[in-house]
Design an enzyme around this catalytic site. Structure first.
Site, PDB file in Angstrom:
ATOM      1  N   TYR A  77     113.149 139.299  29.074  1.00  0.00           N
ATOM      2  CA  TYR A  77     111.920 139.686  29.752  1.00  0.00           C
ATOM      3  C   TYR A  77     112.072 139.785  31.273  1.00  0.00           C
ATOM      4  CZ  TYR A  77     109.791 138.707  25.239  1.00  0.00           C
ATOM      5  OH  TYR A  77     109.471 138.727  23.904  1.00  0.00           O
ATOM      6  N   HIS A  97     105.395 142.748  33.036  1.00  0.00           N
ATOM      7  CA  HIS A  97     104.591 141.556  32.773  1.00  0.00           C
ATOM      8  C   HIS A  97     105.124 140.319  33.501  1.00  0.00           C
ATOM      9  CE1 HIS A  97     100.964 141.172  30.655  1.00  0.00           C
ATOM     10  NE2 HIS A  97     101.371 140.673  29.514  1.00  0.00           N
ATOM     11  N   ASN A 144     100.572 134.882  26.678  1.00  0.00           N
ATOM     12  CA  ASN A 144      99.252 134.739  26.058  1.00  0.00           C
ATOM     13  C   ASN A 144      98.750 133.308  25.974  1.00  0.00           C
ATOM     14  OD1 ASN A 144      99.532 137.468  25.767  1.00  0.00           O
ATOM     15  ND2 ASN A 144      99.460 137.483  23.546  1.00  0.00           N
ATOM     16  N   ASP A 151     100.569 140.332  37.058  1.00  0.00           N
ATOM     17  CA  ASP A 151     100.662 141.790  37.130  1.00  0.00           C
ATOM     18  C   ASP A 151      99.302 142.411  36.857  1.00  0.00           C
ATOM     19  OD1 ASP A 151     100.908 142.845  33.916  1.00  0.00           O
ATOM     20  OD2 ASP A 151     101.308 140.736  34.314  1.00  0.00           O
ATOM     21  N   ASN A 169      95.891 139.212  29.193  1.00  0.00           N
ATOM     22  CA  ASN A 169      95.842 138.103  28.248  1.00  0.00           C
ATOM     23  C   ASN A 169      96.211 136.756  28.861  1.00  0.00           C
ATOM     24  OD1 ASN A 169      94.926 139.616  26.075  1.00  0.00           O
ATOM     25  ND2 ASN A 169      96.988 140.150  25.405  1.00  0.00           N
TER      26      ASN A 169
END
Length: 206
Positions: free
Chosen positions: A27, A32, A79, A105, A126
Protein backbone atom coordinates in the site's frame (compact mmCIF):
# COMPACT_ATOMS: atom_id res chain seq x y z
CA UNK A 1 13.25 11.29 25.65
CA UNK A 2 10.52 9.35 27.50
CA UNK A 3 6.96 10.53 28.09
CA UNK A 4 7.63 11.47 31.74
CA UNK A 5 10.63 13.58 30.78
CA UNK A 6 8.61 15.27 28.02
CA UNK A 7 5.82 16.10 30.46
CA UNK A 8 8.29 17.53 32.97
CA UNK A 9 9.99 19.66 30.34
CA UNK A 10 6.99 20.82 28.31
CA UNK A 11 4.00 20.38 30.59
CA UNK A 12 0.97 18.12 30.20
CA UNK A 13 -0.37 19.29 26.83
CA UNK A 14 0.04 16.80 24.01
CA UNK A 15 -1.06 16.94 20.39
CA UNK A 16 -1.97 13.70 18.65
CA UNK A 17 -1.08 13.89 14.94
CA UNK A 18 -2.63 10.91 13.16
CA UNK A 19 -2.06 10.20 9.48
CA UNK A 20 -4.45 7.70 7.90
CA UNK A 21 -3.45 4.87 5.59
CA UNK A 22 -3.10 1.12 5.19
CA UNK A 23 -0.12 -0.81 6.62
CA UNK A 24 2.17 -2.97 4.51
CA UNK A 25 4.52 -2.49 1.57
CA UNK A 26 1.82 -3.19 -1.03
CA UNK A 27 0.00 0.00 0.00
CA UNK A 28 3.01 2.33 0.01
CA UNK A 29 2.74 5.28 -2.40
CA UNK A 30 -0.99 4.79 -2.96
CA UNK A 31 -3.57 7.57 -2.85
CA UNK A 32 -5.18 6.27 0.33
CA UNK A 33 -1.82 6.49 2.13
CA UNK A 34 -1.35 10.24 1.74
CA UNK A 35 -1.79 10.58 5.51
CA UNK A 36 1.03 8.11 6.16
CA UNK A 37 3.24 10.07 3.74
CA UNK A 38 2.62 13.27 5.71
CA UNK A 39 3.50 11.55 9.00
CA UNK A 40 6.70 10.20 7.44
CA UNK A 41 7.61 13.70 6.31
CA UNK A 42 6.89 15.17 9.76
CA UNK A 43 8.93 12.40 11.38
CA UNK A 44 11.91 13.18 9.17
CA UNK A 45 11.57 16.95 9.51
CA UNK A 46 11.30 16.93 13.31
CA UNK A 47 13.56 13.95 13.99
CA UNK A 48 10.88 11.71 15.46
CA UNK A 49 11.15 7.94 15.15
CA UNK A 50 7.69 6.52 14.44
CA UNK A 51 8.58 2.95 15.33
CA UNK A 52 6.96 2.02 18.64
CA UNK A 53 4.06 -0.43 18.33
CA UNK A 54 1.32 0.65 20.69
CA UNK A 55 -2.45 1.17 20.65
CA UNK A 56 -2.86 -0.68 17.33
CA UNK A 57 -0.53 1.84 15.72
CA UNK A 58 3.04 2.83 15.03
CA UNK A 59 3.75 5.87 17.18
CA UNK A 60 6.60 8.27 17.84
CA UNK A 61 6.98 10.91 20.56
CA UNK A 62 8.68 14.24 19.99
CA UNK A 63 8.41 18.01 19.90
CA UNK A 64 6.93 20.21 17.16
CA UNK A 65 6.70 23.97 17.57
CA UNK A 66 7.75 23.70 21.19
CA UNK A 67 4.85 21.37 22.02
CA UNK A 68 4.84 17.68 22.84
CA UNK A 69 3.37 15.53 20.06
CA UNK A 70 2.63 11.92 19.31
CA UNK A 71 2.86 11.02 15.63
CA UNK A 72 0.51 8.13 14.83
CA UNK A 73 0.10 5.71 11.91
CA UNK A 74 -2.85 3.41 12.75
CA UNK A 75 -2.19 -0.19 11.73
CA UNK A 76 -5.83 -1.31 11.77
CA UNK A 77 -6.30 -0.67 8.03
CA UNK A 78 -8.14 2.44 6.92
CA UNK A 79 -11.74 1.44 7.67
CA UNK A 80 -11.00 0.82 11.37
CA UNK A 81 -8.78 3.85 12.02
CA UNK A 82 -11.04 5.04 14.82
CA UNK A 83 -10.24 2.02 16.98
CA UNK A 84 -6.60 3.04 17.29
CA UNK A 85 -7.19 6.78 17.61
CA UNK A 86 -9.88 6.41 20.28
CA UNK A 87 -7.60 4.13 22.30
CA UNK A 88 -4.79 6.70 22.12
CA UNK A 89 -7.08 9.58 23.10
CA UNK A 90 -8.39 7.64 26.10
CA UNK A 91 -4.89 6.62 27.19
CA UNK A 92 -3.39 10.12 27.07
CA UNK A 93 -6.64 11.85 28.11
CA UNK A 94 -6.35 14.61 25.53
CA UNK A 95 -9.11 17.00 24.45
CA UNK A 96 -9.72 15.72 20.93
CA UNK A 97 -11.47 18.88 19.73
CA UNK A 98 -8.29 20.92 20.16
CA UNK A 99 -5.43 18.42 20.53
CA UNK A 100 -6.16 15.91 17.75
CA UNK A 101 -5.13 16.54 14.14
CA UNK A 102 -6.04 13.90 11.54
CA UNK A 103 -4.38 13.86 8.11
CA UNK A 104 -6.17 12.07 5.27
CA UNK A 105 -6.51 11.87 1.49
CA UNK A 106 -9.40 13.56 -0.30
CA UNK A 107 -10.65 12.64 -3.77
CA UNK A 108 -12.70 15.85 -4.12
CA UNK A 109 -9.55 18.00 -4.23
CA UNK A 110 -6.97 18.30 -6.99
CA UNK A 111 -3.75 16.31 -6.50
CA UNK A 112 -1.38 18.03 -4.10
CA UNK A 113 -3.87 20.54 -2.70
CA UNK A 114 -3.83 20.91 1.09
CA UNK A 115 -6.80 22.14 3.10
CA UNK A 116 -7.33 22.63 6.84
CA UNK A 117 -10.67 22.10 8.55
CA UNK A 118 -11.69 22.41 12.19
CA UNK A 119 -14.61 19.99 11.94
CA UNK A 120 -16.92 18.42 9.41
CA UNK A 121 -18.47 15.27 8.03
CA UNK A 122 -16.51 12.30 6.74
CA UNK A 123 -17.30 13.27 3.17
CA UNK A 124 -17.45 9.61 2.17
CA UNK A 125 -14.00 8.83 3.59
CA UNK A 126 -14.23 5.54 5.49
CA UNK A 127 -11.29 6.29 7.78
CA UNK A 128 -12.78 9.59 8.92
CA UNK A 129 -16.19 7.93 9.18
CA UNK A 130 -14.81 5.34 11.60
CA UNK A 131 -13.08 8.02 13.70
CA UNK A 132 -16.34 9.98 13.95
CA UNK A 133 -18.12 6.76 14.95
CA UNK A 134 -15.68 6.05 17.78
CA UNK A 135 -15.44 9.64 19.03
CA UNK A 136 -19.17 10.27 18.79
CA UNK A 137 -18.70 13.62 17.03
CA UNK A 138 -16.96 15.23 14.06
CA UNK A 139 -15.42 18.21 15.86
CA UNK A 140 -11.73 17.48 15.43
CA UNK A 141 -9.10 19.27 13.37
CA UNK A 142 -7.93 17.75 10.13
CA UNK A 143 -5.62 18.26 7.20
CA UNK A 144 -6.91 17.02 3.86
CA UNK A 145 -4.54 16.18 1.01
CA UNK A 146 -6.02 16.15 -2.48
CA UNK A 147 -5.44 13.04 -4.59
CA UNK A 148 -7.72 13.90 -7.50
CA UNK A 149 -11.21 12.86 -8.51
CA UNK A 150 -11.92 9.27 -9.52
CA UNK A 151 -12.10 8.98 -13.33
CA UNK A 152 -15.44 7.95 -14.80
CA UNK A 153 -15.87 4.19 -14.84
CA UNK A 154 -13.24 3.57 -12.16
CA UNK A 155 -14.04 1.58 -9.04
CA UNK A 156 -13.43 3.86 -6.05
CA UNK A 157 -11.54 1.24 -4.02
CA UNK A 158 -9.30 0.46 -6.98
CA UNK A 159 -8.63 4.16 -7.53
CA UNK A 160 -7.61 5.06 -3.97
CA UNK A 161 -5.44 1.93 -3.69
CA UNK A 162 -3.68 2.65 -6.98
CA UNK A 163 -0.01 3.63 -6.87
CA UNK A 164 1.08 7.11 -7.89
CA UNK A 165 2.72 7.61 -11.27
CA UNK A 166 6.13 9.30 -11.34
CA UNK A 167 4.84 12.83 -11.92
CA UNK A 168 1.98 12.40 -9.46
CA UNK A 169 4.41 11.03 -6.88
CA UNK A 170 6.45 14.26 -7.03
CA UNK A 171 3.32 16.33 -6.46
CA UNK A 172 2.32 14.19 -3.50
CA UNK A 173 5.76 14.42 -1.90
CA UNK A 174 5.42 18.20 -2.01
CA UNK A 175 1.92 18.06 -0.53
CA UNK A 176 3.22 15.84 2.30
CA UNK A 177 5.79 18.53 3.05
CA UNK A 178 3.07 21.19 3.07
CA UNK A 179 0.95 19.07 5.41
CA UNK A 180 3.88 18.64 7.82
CA UNK A 181 4.41 22.39 7.74
CA UNK A 182 0.70 22.95 8.35
CA UNK A 183 0.89 20.75 11.46
CA UNK A 184 3.43 23.10 13.02
CA UNK A 185 1.37 26.19 12.13
CA UNK A 186 -1.75 24.63 13.65
CA UNK A 187 0.15 23.83 16.84
CA UNK A 188 1.91 27.17 17.21
CA UNK A 189 -0.61 29.64 15.75
CA UNK A 190 -3.91 27.76 15.67
CA UNK A 191 -6.14 26.33 12.93
CA UNK A 192 -7.50 29.70 11.74
CA UNK A 193 -4.01 30.94 10.89
CA UNK A 194 -3.27 27.63 9.17
CA UNK A 195 -6.48 27.84 7.14
CA UNK A 196 -5.66 31.35 5.98
CA UNK A 197 -2.21 30.21 4.93
CA UNK A 198 -2.89 26.84 3.31
CA UNK A 199 -6.50 26.77 2.09
CA UNK A 200 -6.51 27.76 -1.56
CA UNK A 201 -10.10 28.94 -1.47
CA UNK A 202 -9.71 31.06 1.63
CA UNK A 203 -10.86 30.56 5.16
CA UNK A 204 -12.96 27.49 5.88
CA UNK A 205 -14.26 26.67 9.33
CA UNK A 206 -16.73 23.84 8.83
Amino acid sequence: MGIAALQERYGQTMFIIAGLGNPGRKYENTRHNAGFMAIDEAAQRYHIAVSEKKHKALVGRGIIGGEKVLLVKPQTFMNLSGESIKEIIDYYKIEEKTQLIVISDDISMEPGAVRIRKKGSAGGHNGLKNIILHLGHDEFQRIKIGVGEKPAGYDLADYVLEHFGEEEREVMVQSARSAAEAVEVMITDGPDTAMNRFNKKGRESI
